[in-house]
Motif scaffolding. Sequence first.
Motif, PDB file in Angstrom:
ATOM      1  N   GLY A   1      -6.968 -31.417   5.555  1.00 40.34           N
ATOM      2  CA  GLY A   1      -7.756 -32.829   5.499  1.00 40.34           C
ATOM      3  C   GLY A   1      -7.224 -33.501   4.163  1.00 40.34           C
TER       4      GLY A   1
ATOM      5  N   SER B   1      -6.137 -32.945   1.350  1.00 42.28           N
ATOM      6  CA  SER B   1      -5.756 -32.269   0.200  1.00 42.28           C
ATOM      7  C   SER B   1      -4.592 -31.639   1.114  1.00 42.28           C
ATOM      8  CB  SER B   1      -6.810 -31.132  -0.116  1.00 42.28           C
ATOM      9  OG  SER B   1      -7.445 -31.850  -0.886  1.00 42.28           O
TER      10      SER B   1
ATOM     11  N   ALA C   1      -3.275 -26.065  -1.858  1.00 40.96           N
ATOM     12  CA  ALA C   1      -4.106 -27.264  -2.687  1.00 40.96           C
ATOM     13  C   ALA C   1      -5.548 -26.787  -2.046  1.00 40.96           C
ATOM     14  CB  ALA C   1      -3.195 -28.163  -2.498  1.00 40.96           C
ATOM     15  N   SER C   2      -6.584 -27.111  -2.735  1.00 35.13           N
ATOM     16  CA  SER C   2      -8.101 -27.127  -2.244  1.00 35.13           C
ATOM     17  C   SER C   2      -8.782 -27.506  -4.009  1.00 35.13           C
ATOM     18  CB  SER C   2      -8.279 -25.557  -1.893  1.00 35.13           C
ATOM     19  OG  SER C   2     -10.520 -25.814  -1.131  1.00 35.13           O
ATOM     20  N   GLY C   3      -9.536 -28.478  -3.411  1.00 31.35           N
ATOM     21  CA  GLY C   3     -10.104 -29.609  -4.535  1.00 31.35           C
ATOM     22  C   GLY C   3     -11.250 -28.255  -5.066  1.00 31.35           C
ATOM     23  N   SER C   4     -12.257 -27.785  -4.143  1.00 25.91           N
ATOM     24  CA  SER C   4     -13.183 -26.521  -4.258  1.00 25.91           C
ATOM     25  C   SER C   4     -12.791 -25.633  -4.810  1.00 25.91           C
ATOM     26  CB  SER C   4     -14.008 -26.825  -2.710  1.00 25.91           C
ATOM     27  OG  SER C   4     -12.715 -26.834  -2.008  1.00 25.91           O
TER      28      SER C   4
ATOM     29  N   THR D   1     -12.692 -23.263   0.477  1.00 28.40           N
ATOM     30  CA  THR D   1     -11.942 -24.092   1.880  1.00 28.40           C
ATOM     31  C   THR D   1     -11.574 -22.690   2.636  1.00 28.40           C
ATOM     32  OG1 THR D   1     -11.800 -26.427   1.165  1.00 28.40           O
ATOM     33  CG2 THR D   1     -10.557 -25.486   3.974  1.00 28.40           C
TER      34      THR D   1
ATOM     35  N   LYS E   1     -15.320 -32.880  -3.917  1.00 24.77           N
ATOM     36  CA  LYS E   1     -15.365 -34.018  -3.204  1.00 24.77           C
ATOM     37  C   LYS E   1     -17.115 -33.831  -2.934  1.00 24.77           C
ATOM     38  CE  LYS E   1     -14.840 -30.266   0.637  1.00 24.77           C
ATOM     39  NZ  LYS E   1     -14.358 -29.885   1.876  1.00 24.77           N
TER      40      LYS E   1
ATOM     41  N   ALA F   1     -15.796 -38.838  -3.080  1.00 25.13           N
ATOM     42  CA  ALA F   1     -15.737 -38.055  -2.547  1.00 25.13           C
ATOM     43  C   ALA F   1     -14.024 -37.226  -3.200  1.00 25.13           C
ATOM     44  CB  ALA F   1     -15.373 -37.293  -1.342  1.00 25.13           C
ATOM     45  N   GLY F   2     -13.113 -36.425  -2.833  1.00 29.07           N
ATOM     46  CA  GLY F   2     -12.051 -35.912  -3.542  1.00 29.07           C
ATOM     47  C   GLY F   2     -11.120 -36.386  -3.993  1.00 29.07           C
ATOM     48  N   SER F   3     -11.213 -38.342  -3.961  1.00 30.74           N
ATOM     49  CA  SER F   3     -10.344 -39.040  -3.607  1.00 30.74           C
ATOM     50  C   SER F   3      -8.546 -38.255  -5.033  1.00 30.74           C
ATOM     51  CB  SER F   3     -10.124 -40.307  -3.776  1.00 30.74           C
ATOM     52  OG  SER F   3     -11.340 -40.405  -2.320  1.00 30.74           O
TER      53      SER F   3
ATOM     54  N   PHE G   1      -8.766 -36.070  -6.677  1.00 27.21           N
ATOM     55  CA  PHE G   1      -7.649 -35.051  -6.685  1.00 27.21           C
ATOM     56  C   PHE G   1      -6.618 -35.166  -5.976  1.00 27.21           C
ATOM     57  CE2 PHE G   1      -6.589 -30.727  -4.495  1.00 27.21           C
ATOM     58  CZ  PHE G   1      -6.514 -30.002  -5.750  1.00 27.21           C
ATOM     59  N   GLU G   2      -6.963 -35.754  -4.811  1.00 27.39           N
ATOM     60  CA  GLU G   2      -5.613 -35.636  -3.404  1.00 27.39           C
ATOM     61  C   GLU G   2      -4.900 -36.688  -4.303  1.00 27.39           C
ATOM     62  OE1 GLU G   2      -9.005 -37.003  -1.223  1.00 27.39           O
ATOM     63  OE2 GLU G   2     -10.149 -35.257  -1.456  1.00 27.39           O
TER      64      GLU G   2
HETATM   65  O1  LIG Z   1     -10.132 -34.323   3.645  1.00 29.01           O
HETATM   66  C1  LIG Z   1     -10.176 -33.974   2.468  1.00 29.01           C
HETATM   67  C2  LIG Z   1     -11.603 -34.551   2.507  1.00 29.01           C
HETATM   68  O2  LIG Z   1     -12.251 -36.007   2.364  1.00 29.01           O
HETATM   69  C3  LIG Z   1     -12.289 -34.820   0.530  1.00 29.01           C
HETATM   70  O3  LIG Z   1     -12.665 -35.957  -0.247  1.00 29.01           O
HETATM   71  C4  LIG Z   1     -10.214 -32.717   2.009  1.00 29.01           C
HETATM   72  O4  LIG Z   1      -9.305 -32.690   1.372  1.00 29.01           O
HETATM   73  C5  LIG Z   1     -10.751 -31.527   2.652  1.00 29.01           C
HETATM   74  O5  LIG Z   1     -12.162 -31.585   2.876  1.00 29.01           O
HETATM   75  C6  LIG Z   1     -10.330 -30.397   1.837  1.00 29.01           C
HETATM   76  O6  LIG Z   1     -11.201 -29.872   1.390  1.00 29.01           O
HETATM   77  P1  LIG Z   1     -10.438 -29.372  -0.557  1.00 29.01           P
HETATM   78  O7  LIG Z   1      -9.802 -27.594   0.030  1.00 29.01           O
HETATM   79  O8  LIG Z   1     -11.748 -28.747  -1.497  1.00 29.01           O
HETATM   80  O9  LIG Z   1      -9.795 -30.025  -1.147  1.00 29.01           O
END
Ligand SMILES: O=C([C@H](O)CO)[C@H](O)[C@H](O)COP(=O)(O)O
Length: 198
Positions: A59, A61, A99-102, A105, A148, A160-162, A164-165
Motif C-alpha cells: 500500500g 507504506s 516499512a509497515s506502520g502496524s 502486514t 492505521k 489511517a496511516g497517513s 506514518f507514510e
Molecule cells: O496503504 C495503506 C493504508 O492506506 C493505511 O494508510 C497502508 O500502507 C497499508 O495498508 C499497509 O499497512 P502497514 O503495513 O501497516 O503500513
Amino acid sequence: MTDTVNPGGDTLNPPLFNYATLAITGEVDRIRRGVQPAAWARAGAMLLKAPAVFTVGTGRSGLALQMAAMRLMHLGLSVHVVGEVTAPAIGPDDVLIAASGSGTTKRVVQAAETARKQGANVVALTTAPDSPLASVSTEVLVIPAADKQDFDGKVSDQYAGSLFEQSVLLLTDALFHALWRSSGTQATELWRLHANLE
Ligand SMILES: O=C([C@H](O)CO)[C@H](O)[C@H](O)COP(=O)(O)O
C-alpha cells in the motif's frame, strides 16, 4: 452509492484546507523530533556496506519506500524492490528495508523472516516496536506515528496511516540527503544514474 461516505461535501472549504496543511506539517515535525538519529545512522552505515539493498512494503507504506529505493539507487547502491520481476534472491549481508506502520502486514513480515534466514539484515520502519516485524529485524527505526487503525485521533488527526507514510518519505529522504552530503559526490555525478528512459 452508499450514504456513509460523503466525498468532501459540495465544495472544498479553504479555511479547512489551510488548517489541514498546518496540522499535517505540525504532526510531521513532531515525528521528526521523536526519532532516534543514532539508529538511523546505524541503518545508513549498514546500507553502505550491503552488497544489495531490497525494499518491501504494501500500500502507501510500500509506495513511500519505493521513493527511497530510487534515491538509494541514485547514490550508487544496488537496490531492488521486492515484487518487481527483476528483483534477484536476497543473500548474506544484504539489507532488506521493510516499512509497515502496524508491523503486522503478512507479506512484509514473511519477507523479513526469509531475509533473516538467508543471512541478510532487516531494517524495519514501523510505529510498533513490539510487533512481529520489529521482533524479526536487525535494526528497528521506530516512527512514533499512529497505526492505521488508531481511529481515536490521539496520536494523529489524519486518516489511517497517513502520518506514518508521510514520515517514511521524509525520514528516508533525510537519510539519503545525509548519506549523499557526507559522500561529497556532486549532484551532477548522481544525475548520471537518473532514469533517461522516461
Ligand atoms: O496503504 C495503506 C493504508 O492506506 C493505511 O494508510 C497502508 O500502507 C497499508 O495498508 C499497509 O499497512 P502497514 O503495513 O501497516 O503500513
